[in-house]
Design a protein around this motif. Structure first.
Motif: not given
Lengths: 301, 584, 318
Positions: A175, A178-179, A181-182
């Motif tokens: 998690t 992904r955060l 990276r975003a």
């Protein structure tokens, strides 16, 4: 901006951050509570003389009293002693596992988001794989394969501790990854980053100085969530036989043991619950404060 | 790009309106609910079928309705409503006929003179729920079905000594054993003896067995038939129109699975959301609190099930021939009888039983805890820490190096004590740890996930590998004739690498005196001589402290106050007489 | 963007095959035994064990079992479960509607609560509302759902007697009263699950909005004289949504695998309880099929998230 600021400037920047942090009342309060919890679990068992394991069935599920300030559990063991003793494990596991998870997550997210292309592709597919792993069979497999070797190398206690934090960290970094990276994907196209880039700044400088501080918000949330989650997960692990021996009273285990006494002996539930609550809450406020203090764009007085 | 902007804005609007609608509708549901009356269950169609519905709760959900393919008692409980054996033992340990017309005996010629044959006469008015007649062919077929190795039946152990099963005529079936067998009443009796219909299963013998539709939609002779089966969740039954006996008091049974034991007990005892809950083992303090709800009460059916401590007679810390706990080694201190006696004396069985089991358990002092006729009256139990310590002192186990742990010749009394993950067992472990540490032993506790602990012995954590000094778990001798249970301490049953740790003697105990009695048991047919012999064997194990019996356990059942005429037996499923239960 | 999507979809196929091989390897190596439940009974002799293993096909080497499973997965029936002799696909289909109803609605509830409260508490940071919401959120984090569930049961089922706590999956909605019964039995599991997820989401939304409020362009927008709500709606939310979309994309696949604890507490026969029961009994065909469908959803929704980033912020390049 392109060249490294002289050391005193760097120091000054940290000082400003610290000053900002100190001005945030909630952050300071959170820091104090966290410190208090740490001191309590480290020194508590030394100061508080009652044994955490002594069984006295005549005192079973006794409510709080002078003899047992937080009452006793179903075997008549002192709850305060157990919370203090078990807190060592719970707090240590909670914080270190969170650190492992966040470090791995931030690293993967950063590499993926900043460099893109094949690195991004590879790392994100790896994330997909980790997200889809069935946790329970995997844990059983890891115990089966690694418990004895790790025990042999690092000794029973440290070995189990390392295994637990690596496992929890290794199963929860996706998690944050992904955060982060975003965050990188949006930020690296923003004007200020493009500008710094055009000026020829090193990638590491862009990452550390300009983008990371901007994604620290979601990371903080992931971290606070991670601590609470790790404390509960640790107890699940000990149910699988991977964690600490069944007689170590970690907070998560105390909660599990108490669940059927919710009505008849609510103190068994409330105190370990509060311990987790305060730990998580104080970490959150500290994290929030850090975020504001470090955020270059923040202009809150 | 402007198009994109517009799109996004519109998308946004929809996004929000959608969720507000969702929120509103959820709120509306909640509002509706508050207007309704508290007696809410009356709205479900289940109870619309007039007061004739019975709600059963099994926290372990049945997954298959063919008892011969089942992997747990829950399936047998659910199957027994549909399928029946030839006979069953009642609570008084008397064999009572179910599908049989009478119980075979010497007098009626059912039992052969040499003890190798038994002939069952069957009831002649029995129909399967699909209308086909039940005959002796079905019994013979059931044997063919389960004895075929390709079928992979889990019940074959009780049919091991059978040479043949033949249908003499429609109402007579003759079983021939390969040797004189005192336990002639094992095949086709009780939980492992349910008869399958030949006309339904005949195409599904062997490798095809698991794909038979009747595994989930069984055809049986019992009082009920299955209307709907959701594996792992719910079974709906209704009366079997072709059932020979009195019609059931209930027009519909709902067997709901899943959840946990305490909430199952809560549903019956406190809120009345269910009428019956199976196997609701929980700490006595919790059960008492729930019973105060007044909707139901607990029934304890004592089983041949006993929680005990296994000693490791071999050395778990020494590797011989590529295995730990090799039978060729001796345990450094547990192989001494005095040490075992001391440990036995130091364990507070009374507290464990009262605090953790309450009415659901009794202090156990014997290896055989049921049936009553085989329970030894000669054994006793004592909790005496001082005497325990004295025994160890006498045997030379003293704390010579002052580290708080007794030792002798450089061997420290460090004990690794394992069990399966189960809240009651973990508490038992804690009490025992405190007991043993108070007499100067060091105890490390370990708990292992049950599917690993009782599972494949390839795993070093499994109970049959016994890489520890003490183990704690329960064993169920299942049938009233404990012959196979007695093998638990036979020398040729020692669990070792050579037999892939597949044998049952996990303690690695081997005693020539016990061996001699075991041989004698196989040759004794006379009931009274058997009784004396079994008691003698039990006393030998207890006297030698081969194990420490802790708690004789029951099957704790929660039953609603509205139910009457309940009848349970330790030797069959708790649902065996459900068709005669009454409802007020 | 279409090209990007196509390329990703093509990459997804080998990824998924690799994932399935790794999953199968883990399950094949992991300890556990379908017969574990029977083990403390004397009836399970080595011969019986061997026969059962053969009947289940466990005597074959793992790679053959993998290909068999893969074949049956592709054809749709997904093989036979070890413990209930029915095709895995029918077990999954049986439980899917309940799972989607309970877990899906809970997630909708979570979103419906988290968005307004998260945004409000960010806009009015350090206000009383924010403090109350924050505290409640953290109570939500620190108390595991099994506890909230138990609390609800004691409150609403035992003390007040309003709601049933045993979920009846055979209930068919035929009229208003059965609809009401369905709603009543769903309220508690949905609320417990929804509130927990709302707590998590709210935290992320609040942080994301705060982050954006400090950005230069927001101050510019305010300076242009735009009203508060317009700025929020037009500028802040769109950018703040990126981490939130990431999170929701990570969460949607978990709707499919159900909510283990909540299902257990309320006896909701969803996929979560099927998965955990199957793991307990080492029922490999069921575990494998559920986790692999989950893997497909994970890959799919992470791809969707990537596409949504581009939609929300056209400047994003991959």
């Amino acid at each position: 901006m392109t060249s490294a600021p002289p050391p005193n400037l760097k120091l000054a920047r940290w000082r400003t951050a610290w000053a900002r942090f100190c001005r945030d009342r909630m952050a300071v309060l959170g820091g104090l509570i966290l410190l208090l919890i740490l001191v309590a679990v480290l020194l508590g068992p030394v100061i508080y003389p009652i044994s955490y394991s002594e069984i006295d069935v005549t005192q079973a599920t006794a409510p709080p009293s002078w003899a047992h300030p937080l009452g006793t559990n179903a075997l008549g063991q002192d709850q305060l002693a157990r919370i203090l003793w078990g807190g060592r494990v719970s707090v240590a596991v909670g914080i270190t596992a969170m650190l492992v998870s966040i470090s791995v997550g931030v690293l993967v997210g950063t590499l993926s988001g900043f460099y893109g292309g094949i690195i991004d592709q590879g790392l994100m597919r790896l994330t997909d794989l980790f997200l889809s792993l069935p946790q329970l069979p995997l844990l059983l497999l890891v115990i089966y394969l690694f418990r004895e070797p790790v025990r042999a190398i690092a000794g029973p206690e440290i070995g189990i501790f390392l295994l637990i934090i690596l496992l929890i960290g290794g199963l929860t970094w996706m998690t944050p990854a992904r955060l982060v990276r975003a965050g990188f994907l949006t930020l690296k196209q923003r004007d200020f980053v493009t500008a710094v880039r055009a000026l020829g700044a090193q990638p590491s400088r862009i990452i550390w100085g300009h983008i990371l501080p901007n994604v620290i918000g979601p990371v903080t949330v992931a971290a606070t969530l991670g601590v609470g989650n790790a404390i509960i997960t640790e107890s699940t692990l000990s149910f699988l036989g991977i964690g600490f021996p069944p007689d170590v009273p970690t907070w998560g285990r105390m909660l599990f043991d108490a669940q059927n006494y919710l009505v008849s002996a609510p103190h068994m539930v409330i105190f370990p619950g509060l311990a987790i609550f305060f730990t998580v809450l104080s970490i959150n406020y500290v994290g929030d404060g850090l975020r504001d203090a470090l955020d270059p764009q923040s202009n809150r007085p | 790009m402007d198009f994109m902007g517009q799109f996004r804005r519109r998308w946004w609007g929809r996004f929000f309106s959608l969720f507000w609608v969702a929120l509103l509708s959820v709120g509306l549901f909640a509002a509706c609910n508050q207007n309704s009356s508290p007696s809410s269950d009356a709205d479900t169609p289940a109870s619309e079928a007039a007061g004739g519905s019975l709600r059963l709760l099994y926290w372990q959900a049945p997954t298959v309705l063919n008892p011969h393919l089942s992997t747990g008692i829950k399936d047998i409980e659910a199957s027994r409503l549909v399928l029946e054996p030839l006979a069953e033992y009642n609570a008084d340990e008397e064999l009572t006929p179910t599908l049989a017309a009478e119980i075979p005996s010497r007098e009626n010629g059912g039992l052969g003179e040499d003890g190798t044959t038994v002939t069952w006469t069957l009831k002649d008015d029995v129909l399967w729920s699909d209308g086909e007649p039940f005959t002796a062919e079905d019994v013979a077929f059931t044997y063919d079905f389960l004895s075929n190795p390709e079928t992979g039946a889990t019940s074959t152990e009780f049919y091991g000594d059978i040479a043949s099963v033949e249908a003499v005529d429609d109402q007579t079936v003759k079983i021939t054993f390969s040797q004189p067998t005192p336990a002639w009443s094992q095949p086709f009796v009780g939980t492992s003896g349910m008869i399958l219909p030949q006309h339904v299963f005949q195409d599904y013998v062997g490798a095809q067995a698991r794909s038979a539709p009747a595994n989930t939609q069984p055809v049986g002779t019992g009082a009920y038939q299955v209307v709907e089966f959701k594996p792992g969740d719910t079974i709906i039954y209704e009366p079997n129109p072709n059932f020979r006996g009195e019609p059931s008091a209930f027009e519909r049974l709902e067997l709901k699975g899943g959840g946990d034991a305490v909430s199952a007990a809560r549903a019956v005892l406190q809120t009345g959301d269910a009428d019956f809950a199976w196997n609701v083992q929980a700490e006595p303090a919790i059960i008492q609190g729930l019973e105060a709800g007044g909707q139901g009460e607990m029934r304890y059916v004592f089983k041949p099930l006993m929680e005990r401590i296994f000693f490791n007679f071999s050395d778990p810390n020494q590797e011989v021939n590529g295995q730990r706990s090799s039978a060729e080694t001796e345990h450094p201190f547990l192989s001494e009888k005095a040490v075992r006696q001391a440990i036995s004396l130091a364990i507070d069985r009374q507290t464990i039983t009262e605090q953790l089991y309450g009415e659901a358990g009794e202090v156990a002092t014997n290896f055989i805890v049921a049936p009553d006729k085989y329970v030894s009256p000669n054994t006793d139990y004592e909790f005496d820490l001082e005497q325990a310590a004295a025994l160890l002192d006498e045997a030379g186990w003293v704390d010579s190096n002052g580290n708080g742990v007794r030792d002798k010749d450089g061997v420290e009394m460090n004990i690794l004590f394992t069990t399966s993950v189960n809240p009651v067992r973990q508490k038992t472990q804690e009490i025992i740890k405190q007991n043993l540490e108070s007499i100067g032993l060091a105890v490390e506790l370990k708990s292992v996930d049950a599917s690993v602990y009782f599972g494949d012995p390839a795993n070093p954590d499994s109970a049959s590998r016994f890489n520890a000094d003490l183990q704690l778990f329960a064993f169920d001798s299942e049938t009233p004739e404990p012959d196979s249970y007695m093998q638990l301490y036979a020398c040729d049953q020692i669990s070792q690498k050579e037999n892939q740790w597949g044998k049952e003697n996990v303690s690695r105990y081997c005693n020539p005196k016990y061996e001699a009695l075991l041989t004698q048991l196989g040759e004794t047919l006379d009931p009274e001589a058997r009784q004396a012999l079994l008691i003698k064997m039990n006393d030998l194990l207890i006297e030698d402290v081969a194990l420490i019996p802790l708690v004789h356990r029951s099957d704790p059942l929660a039953v609603s106050q509205t139910l009457s005429n309940l009848d349970f037996t330790p030797w069959s499923a708790s649902t065996w007489k459900l068709n005669t239960w009454g409802s007020q | 963007m279409l090209r990007y999507a196509l390329k990703q979809a093509l990459i997804a196929i080998p990824t998924l095959i690799a994932i399935s091989i790794i999953l199968y390897t883990i399950l094949a190596l992991a300890p556990g035994d379908p017969l574990g439940e029977l083990a403390s009974s004397p009836s399970l002799t080595p011969d019986v064990r061997e026969n059962v293993r053969r009947a289940l096909g466990l005597d074959q080497p793992a790679y053959i079992r993998y290909f068999k499973w893969a074949g049956s997965f592709v054809t749709g029936n997904m093989g036979y479960s070890f413990v209930s002799p029915v095709p895995v696909s029918s077990l999954i289909l049986q439980r899917l509607p309940t799972t989607l109803w309970v877990v899906g609605l809970a997630y909708l509830l979570a979103i419906a609560i988290a968005f307004p409260l998260g945004i409000l508490s960010a806009l009015k940071r350090y206000s009383l509302l924010d403090q109350v919401v924050t505290t409640l959120t953290f109570v939500g984090f620190s108390i595991p759902t099994f506890f909230t569930g138990l609390l609800f049961i004691i409150l609403f089922s035992v003390w007040l007697g309003w709601l049933p706590f045993i979920y009846d999956s055979t209930l068919q909605i035929r009229n208003f009263s059965s609809l009401l019964a369905q709603v009543k039995q769903s309220i508690m599991p949905i609320a417990v699950l929804g509130l927990f997820q709302a707590a998590v989401l709210m935290r992320y939304i609040r942080t994301a909005v705060i982050e954006e409020l400090g950005a230069d362009y927001v101050r510019t927008a305010y300076a242009k004289g735009l009203t508060g709500w317009a700025v929020v709606n037009r500028h802040v939310l769109r950018n703040a949504l990126i981490p939130v979309v990431t999170l929701i994309a990570l969460d949607i696949p978990t709707i499919f695998t159900g909510a283990l604890v909540t299902e257990q507490v309320f006896r909701v026969p969803g996929l979560g309880s099927l998965l955990i029961d199957s793991i307990g009994r080492s029922d490999t065909p069921v575990i494998m099929s559920i986790t692999f469908i989950y893997a497909i959803l994970v890959v799919l929704f992470n791809l969707v998230a990537d596409l949504l980033y581009g939609l929300l912020d056209p400047r994003i390049r991959y």
